[in-house]
Every structure is written in structure tokens, then in C-alpha cells.
Motif scaffolding. Structure first.
Motif, PDB file in Angstrom:
ATOM      1  N   TRP A 276     -10.163   0.883  -0.221  1.00  0.00           N
ATOM      2  CA  TRP A 276      -9.465   2.000   0.412  1.00  0.00           C
ATOM      3  C   TRP A 276     -10.104   3.312  -0.021  1.00  0.00           C
ATOM      4  O   TRP A 276     -10.915   3.352  -0.948  1.00  0.00           O
TER       5      TRP A 276
ATOM      6  N   THR B 201      -5.469  -5.420   7.210  1.00  0.00           N
ATOM      7  CA  THR B 201      -5.326  -4.020   6.806  1.00  0.00           C
ATOM      8  C   THR B 201      -3.853  -3.664   6.717  1.00  0.00           C
ATOM      9  O   THR B 201      -3.066  -4.015   7.600  1.00  0.00           O
TER      10      THR B 201
ATOM     11  N   ASP C  54      -5.308   3.915   4.690  1.00  0.00           N
ATOM     12  CA  ASP C  54      -5.018   2.496   4.846  1.00  0.00           C
ATOM     13  C   ASP C  54      -5.759   1.700   3.780  1.00  0.00           C
ATOM     14  O   ASP C  54      -6.746   2.177   3.193  1.00  0.00           O
ATOM     15  N   ALA C  55      -5.301   0.472   3.514  1.00  0.00           N
ATOM     16  CA  ALA C  55      -5.956  -0.412   2.536  1.00  0.00           C
ATOM     17  C   ALA C  55      -6.345  -1.706   3.231  1.00  0.00           C
ATOM     18  O   ALA C  55      -5.583  -2.252   4.028  1.00  0.00           O
ATOM     19  N   THR C  56      -7.545  -2.202   2.904  1.00  0.00           N
ATOM     20  CA  THR C  56      -8.049  -3.442   3.486  1.00  0.00           C
ATOM     21  C   THR C  56      -8.134  -4.508   2.407  1.00  0.00           C
ATOM     22  O   THR C  56      -8.677  -4.261   1.323  1.00  0.00           O
TER      23      THR C  56
ATOM     24  N   ARG D  71      -1.052   2.986   5.595  1.00  0.00           N
ATOM     25  CA  ARG D  71      -0.577   3.831   4.489  1.00  0.00           C
ATOM     26  C   ARG D  71       0.945   3.780   4.390  1.00  0.00           C
ATOM     27  O   ARG D  71       1.642   3.672   5.406  1.00  0.00           O
TER      28      ARG D  71
ATOM     29  N   LYS E 251     -15.079   5.976  -1.187  1.00  0.00           N
ATOM     30  CA  LYS E 251     -14.475   4.682  -0.899  1.00  0.00           C
ATOM     31  C   LYS E 251     -14.489   3.830  -2.160  1.00  0.00           C
ATOM     32  O   LYS E 251     -15.519   3.733  -2.832  1.00  0.00           O
TER      33      LYS E 251
ATOM     34  N   ASN F 262       0.864  -1.181   0.000  1.00  0.00           N
ATOM     35  CA  ASN F 262       0.000   0.000   0.000  1.00  0.00           C
ATOM     36  C   ASN F 262       0.900   1.229   0.000  1.00  0.00           C
ATOM     37  O   ASN F 262       1.376   1.676   1.038  1.00  0.00           O
TER      38      ASN F 262
END
Length: 688
Positions: free
Chosen positions: A649, A599, A573-575, A602, A656, A567
Motif C-alpha cells: 500500500w 484489494t 487502498d491495500a493489496t 481505504r 509504496k 485496512n
């Protein structure tokens, strides 16, 4: 001293016109991602992999120093002659060979001869006339062989080595050959039969520059063992390899383990020297496809805040055909994040694997010095118990197999010779199952067939190169061939049946314009917020074990794959969820790789280590079995990795984004061999 400056002038290297601009090495660093803020020590594994093609190799100058003492009479001498005829058959027209025999005295049978067809017949006749008689003056034989190479007129850019074979103890005194200075050449020693002096032959190889010691039992093939080393010598492109590692003042300090200053190498290991803030490790020549691993010990100072610390830089210096090169062009930089959340007990899996190997080497070294069968046997049993309790990896599987072989030996002579052979092999990271290249395995198969039918000449080294180049070419993707579309005529020239086609063209054009407008809008959002889409990438892969039966069932598969979730977005943040990946071979799914939702913060990444262990696995169909047989024969086994993951994200404050990131790629492993995945496959194996 006798003068041997009578070597025949070799032809120019056939690969002299090769593109020398590209790198022939891949340098990688493995370490913990994080380290505490307090003063601590860290270990970084540096891995140098030869990626050159054997077709670019340098010419070989080989001196065979052969024991023809009285104890070689009979079957031993016959095996020696067969092995030497195989060697002569493999050498190409750019190679040279000299034969030195020794018994009570040493005798140079021929100068360094260019391996033309006529010269090969002459040398085979010399080998056939060898007879066994007298004592074992190994010292004079080794000295004469080294003198042949030292006094060459033509040596620039050429590979040179000595192959020393003996079946007994030298007469007298024992160990006199150790006084011969062999540091400038690679000497590969072969102890033939249970009466040879393993300690002396092992020490000669260890003191030389890159040589190894091989134990050949009476019932084993000398030809196969010669073929293993010859395969490497006939594939050398990278010469005089030196790895230069630099500490980063204020961020790290290199800790030399054996000594604080100067040469920190133990006998049998590659020499290293300290130069200010640098450590230089000399590896000599590298066989095509070989790997060298070095663990660098660092001390990191205490710091007051977290940051991304540069801990070392590394670069390789080497020569090709006498020309100096550096790889990579800009030194490799290794970073470790200094943070309060770092675990002091953390260890990178690649570093742990190498430490397991070094633990094994230390223990077999100690066992070899006991001079007692029962004590050594007990030491090996304890070593096996310790490794058995560890989490399996490729190297543990290999060294446990070696330990099991050692534990089955019944006499001290047999055990000592095997211990020393494995010890020298691991110290050099050359030879044995752990370090054999596909070329070595192919040559050993050829040698086995040659022993069964010596009248059938083995493929020459040039034939081997052509076969390998054809295999590489076959693996390259074939470009698509597209037919040019038929153009529609002008509207007033269309028949009524074609008006529908024209209407569809107009409609598609309108839709395309709409898609373009939407794309421009999305692109504008992208430019405004500058998000970077998260993705999955294969950061490491290792094929540890692969066994399957004649029915096509995969009986045992062990593999380690690390998939890193990246990421690079600085905003959010990225899930990742619904991670559903599969590993397959030739259309057959072998194992599923899944993960719970997670998760990734960032500007960060998260490794997903998968330790695959399948026993038993699925059955391959007929085509799959044929593909598996061909892959194992070629020394490259392909597995397909495919699947998808749900990614989510934020873009900005309110928007989103959810999408599927999909991965589909092929990972080709060098197996049987060092089990590593091809670097190009690993680098390209990422989701979209």
C-alpha cells in the motif's frame, strides 16, 4: 397447605471472596455489513456466552421428585436408586438435597439437607429403602417438590431446581399436574420407558423456568441423563440473566415476530417483553460455558445517502450471589453500512446457521402435532432433504444427525417422545449434542463408569472444579526464564583475546545507532502521513465435525474460519497477494488456506470465509494421536493457524511499501461441545 420451612442453613458460598468486578459474559453481534438505502428488514444475531469459572458457582438446592408407583418395580427402581446415589455422591458441602417420592400419595422423604458426609449416608439409606407400589399421583408429587423450594428460609443467591422422574401416565385425571404453577422454578423432567406420558412431562418442563424434558428408553442409563443436567446445575455462576435490546430511533425499529406488543414468547421459549423502544429477554440461570442466541428482526427506514447506521444496542443484566451486574459495562453497539451497493439477498453466515436451526425446530414441532406416525415421518424426510441441499455448517450437521436418529424410530410413542425432547432442548438451547458443555460430557462419562462399578464413588463436584482449574492453568503460556548476561570489564582490564569482543561491541553500537536513526526517519514519515498498516485477523471460527480412527487418520474434518483483512488506512487502498496459510494439529499440516490477490479499500475490511472440509485427512503420529485423545477428553481441541501474505500500500503520494504480514497462533475449540473457538484465542489471532 403443609409447611416445609425446615431447610437446614447452608454454609456461606466458598466463592464469596471471588473478584466480582470482571465480566462473566461475552456478548457479540452478527449481521450483514451492508444494507440498501431503501426501506428494508435486517436480522442481527446476538450471542451471549458464559465465560465464568465453575469454581465461583453458587450453592444448589435440588429437590428430586421420584415416581415409585407399582410400574417402577424391579429393574426400573434399581436404575433409579443407582442414579440417585450418583447424584448424592456428586453434590458438595455447599449444596442441599431433598427427596420427594410419589405413588398414590406424595411423601417428603427428607427436608433440604446440607450434603455433609453424614447426610449423604443418611440419604443413600433413604434411597435404598424406596419401594414401588400404588398409582401415579404426579400432580401431588410436583406440587410438594415446588413447595419445598418455595418455603425455604435460606434462598438468597442460591440455585434451585426440581428434577421430576416418571415412567407412566398420571392417575387420574391425565394432565392434572399441568395445573401446578411451575413458572418460578426450573423443572427438569425425565420420561423413563415407553409407557411414560411424554406430552405431559414435556409440557411441565416447557412451562417451567428453563427446564428441559429428557426421554430415557428402557435400555438406556437414567444415571447418565441425570448426570448431564446435574453437571450444569453445579456450575451456575450467572443467575437471573436478562438481555436488553434497544432499537435506535430514526435508524431502526425492532419487529417482534410473534406479537406486536407484550410477551412475544411461544410456549417453551424464553419469555420476552416489550418496553417502549426496548425488548427484554429473560434467560434465567446460565450453566458455565453455555451459549444463548437470539435473532433480532429490524426494519431500517429509507435514507437518501450512505452512512454507518447504528441499528441496535444490547446489554446483559444478571446477578452473582445476589449482587446485580451489567455486561458489558457500556452497551454493545451494532452498526450496518447503508449503501447503494448492498445486496438485498445477503445474509451473515452466523445468522444463516441459526435460521437453519430454527427451521429444523419449527418442523419437528409440526411433526409432533400430527398425531400420526406416517405423516410425521414424511415431514421429517422433507426437512432432511431441505437441509441436505444447504451449504453444510456446524448446526446443519448436528440437526441432520438428530433427524437420522428420528427417522430410524419405528413406533409413534418412541418418535413422539424423541420429538418433544429435541424440541424442548432446542427451545431452551440446553442439553442434547447441540448445546452440551464440556462439564456435561465429563459428568456423563463419570456416570457411565459409575453404573459399571457403583462401589467406586464418583468424583465430587469439588474434584471436578480442581481438575478444570488445573487444565486452564496448564493452557496458560509459561514465561521465559532468561539468564543475566555477563558484563564485560573495562577496556584496560581486557586480555588480548577480549579486544575482539570489545571491538564487536563498538561496531554493534554504531550499527544500532544507525538503525535508530533510520527508525526515527521512518517514524517521522509515519507521523507525517499517519498510515495504518493493514493486517489479517480471525473474526470467527467454528469446529463443526471431527472424526479420526484408531490408526490416527483424520477421517472427516469440517470447520469454518473467517479471516478478515483490515485496512484502517484513510489514505490508500491495500493489496493482499500470495496469501498462503496452513491449519495444523500437533505439527501435522491438515489443510492449506489460500486466496487469490485482492484489494481492500481505504478504511474498510474484507472477510475471507473458508469452509474447510477434509475427508479423509492426514494421519497423525503417535504423539499427535495421544494429543488428540487428551484434547477430546478435555473437551478443548487446539489447531495451529500459521502462514503469511504479501501486503502492499502507499504512504503518501510516491512511496509504496511492500512487506510480509505473518500470522501464527493457536485456536482452541470447545469440542465435543458447541464447537466455538475460545474468545481469547480469536481476539489475539492476528498477523504482524
Amino acid at each position: 397447605m403443609s409447611s416445609f420451612a425446615d431447610d437446614e442453613p447452608p454454609p456461606a458460598n466458598s466463592s464469596a471472596g471471588t473478584n466480582l468486578a470482571r465480566d462473566r459474559l461475552r456478548l457479540a453481534a452478527y449481521s450483514n455489513d451492508k444494507a440498501p438505502l431503501e426501506e428494508n428488514t435486517q436480522e442481527v444475531l446476538l450471542e451471549v456466552t458464559d465465560t465464568s469459572s465453575a469454581g465461583e458457582r453458587s450453592g444448589l438446592d435440588l429437590v428430586a421428585v421420584l415416581d415409585v408407583s407399582g410400574s417402577m418395580y424391579g429393574k426400573k427402581l434399581d436404575k433409579l436408586k443407582t442414579a440417585m446415589k450418583f447424584v448424592i455422591g456428586k453434590l458438595g458441602p455447599m449444596d442441599r438435597l431433598s427427596i420427594v417420592s410419589f405413588s398414590s400419595y406424595a411423601y417428603k422423604q427428607c427436608s433440604l439437607c446440607v450434603m455433609t458426609a453424614d447426610a449423604k449416608e443418611k440419604l443413600k439409606d433413604i434411597v435404598e429403602r424406596l419401594s414401588a407400589d400404588g398409582s401415579t399421583n404426579m400432580r401431588d408429587g410436583l406440587k410438594m417438590g415446588l413447595d419445598v423450594l418455595a418455603q425455604r428460609q435460606y434462598s438468597r443467591g442460591r440455585v434451585s431446581s426440581v428434577v421430576l422422574m416418571s415412567d407412566g401416565c398420571e392417575d387420574p385425571p391425565r394432565g392434572a399436574s399441568l395445573a401446578v404453577d411451575a413458572r418460578g422454578q426450573a423443572v427438569y423432567t425425565f420420561g423413563f420407558g415407553e409407557d411414560h406420558d411424554a406430552e405431559v412431562l414435556g409440557a411441565i418442563a416447557s412451562k417451567s423456568s428453563g427446564g428441559t424434558f429428557h426421554y430415557v428408553r428402557d435400555d438406556e442409563s437414567l444415571t447418565v441423563r441425570f448426570a448431564e443436567i446435574l453437571a450444569g446445575l453445579l456450575s451456575v455462576v450467572v443467575q437471573d440473566l436478562e438481555l436488553v435490546v434497544s432499537e435506535q430511533p430514526g435508524h431502526s425499529k425492532i419487529i417482534v415476530q410473534e406479537k406486536d406488543e407484550g410477551d412475544a414468547a411461544e410456549p417453551g421459549k424464553y419469555p420476552q417483553r416489550r418496553q417502549g423502544d426496548k425488548v427484554c429477554i429473560s434467560f434465567g440461570d446460565l450453566f458455565s460455558g453455555e451459549v444463548r442466541k437470539v435473532i433480532v428482526h429490524l426494519r431500517l427506514p429509507a435514507v437518501h445517502r450512505g452512512y454507518r447506521a447504528p441499528v441496535l444496542t444490547a446489554q446483559c443484566l444478571y446477578r452473582i450471589h445476589g449482587i446485580d451486574f451489567r455486561s458489558p459495562r457500556e452497551p454493545l453497539r451494532c452498526f450496518i453500512h447503508r449503501t447503494r451497493s448492498a445486496s438485498p439477498a445477503a445474509m451473515n453466515p452466523k445468522v444463516e446457521e441459526e435460521k437453519d436451526r430454527l427451521f429444523y425446530v419449527q418442523n419437528i414441532d409440526e411433526a409432533s402435532k400430527t398425531n400420526d406416525y406416517d405423516t410425521a415421518h414424511g415431514k421429517l424426510e422433507k426437512t432432511h432433504e431441505v437441509l441436505d441441499a444447504k451449504r453444510p455448517n456446524r448446526m446443519i450437521v448436528i440437526v441432520k444427525n438428530e433427524l437420522q436418529e428420528l427417522l430410524q424410530l419405528k413406533t409413534w410413542k418412541d418418535l413422539l417422545a424423541s420429538l418433544l425432547a429435541y424440541k424442548v432442548s432446542h427451545n431452551r438451547q440446553r442439553g442434547s449434542q447441540a448445546f452440551a458443555t464440556p462439564r456435561m460430557r465429563r459428568n456423563m462419562e463419570q456416570a457411565d463408569r459409575y453404573e459399571q462399578d457403583p462401589n467406586e464413588p464418583p468424583p465430587s463436584v469439588d474434584d471436578d472444579v480442581k481438575e478444570e482449574e488445573a487444565e486452564v492453568a496448564a493452557m496458560r503460556p509459561v514465561g521465559d526464564q532468561r539468564r543475566k548476561p555477563r558484563l564485560l570489564g573495562r577496556p584496560w582490564e581486557l586480555r588480548s583475546s577480549e579486544w575482539c569482543v570489545w571491538a564487536m561491541v563498538v561496531l554493534c553500537t554504531v550499527l544500532a545507532i544507525g538503525v535508530i536513526i533510520a527508525g526515527v526517519a521512518v517514524f517521522a514519515v509515519y507521523i507525517f502521513f499517519k498510515p495504518k498498516m493493514p493486517y489479517l485477523v480471525v473474526s470467527d471460527a467454528q469446529l463443526v465435525l471431527l472424526q479420526y480412527d484408531q490408526g490416527g487418520t483424520i477421517q472427516s474434518l469440517q470447520m469454518s474460519i473467517t479471516i478478515r483483512a483490515e485496512n484502517n488506512n484513510s489514505k490508500a487502498d491495500a493489496t493482499f497477494s500470495s496469501v498462503d496459510l496452513a491449519l495444523g494439529f500437533h505439527g501435522t499440516d491438515v489443510v492449506l488456506l489460500r486466496s487469490e490477490p485482492f484489494t481492500v479499500p481505504r478504511e474498510s475490511s474484507l472477510p475471507l470465509p473458508y469452509n474447510v472440509a477434509v475427508a479423509p485427512g492426514p494421519a497423525l503420529d503417535t504423539a499427535g494421536m495421544q494429543a488428540m485423545d487428551e484434547s477430546l477428553k478435555a473437551g478443548v481441541v487446539p489447531f495451529d493457524l500459521f502462514g503469511k501474505a504479501r501486503t502492499r500500500w502507499k504512504v503518501g503520494v510516491f512511496v509504496k511499501i511492500r512487506y510480509w504480514t505473518r500470522i501464527s497462533c493457536r485456536l482452541r475449540f470447545f469440542f465435543p461441545g458447541n464447537g466455538t473457538v475460545m474468545p481469547t484465542d480469536r481476539d489475539r489471532c492476528r498477523s504482524k
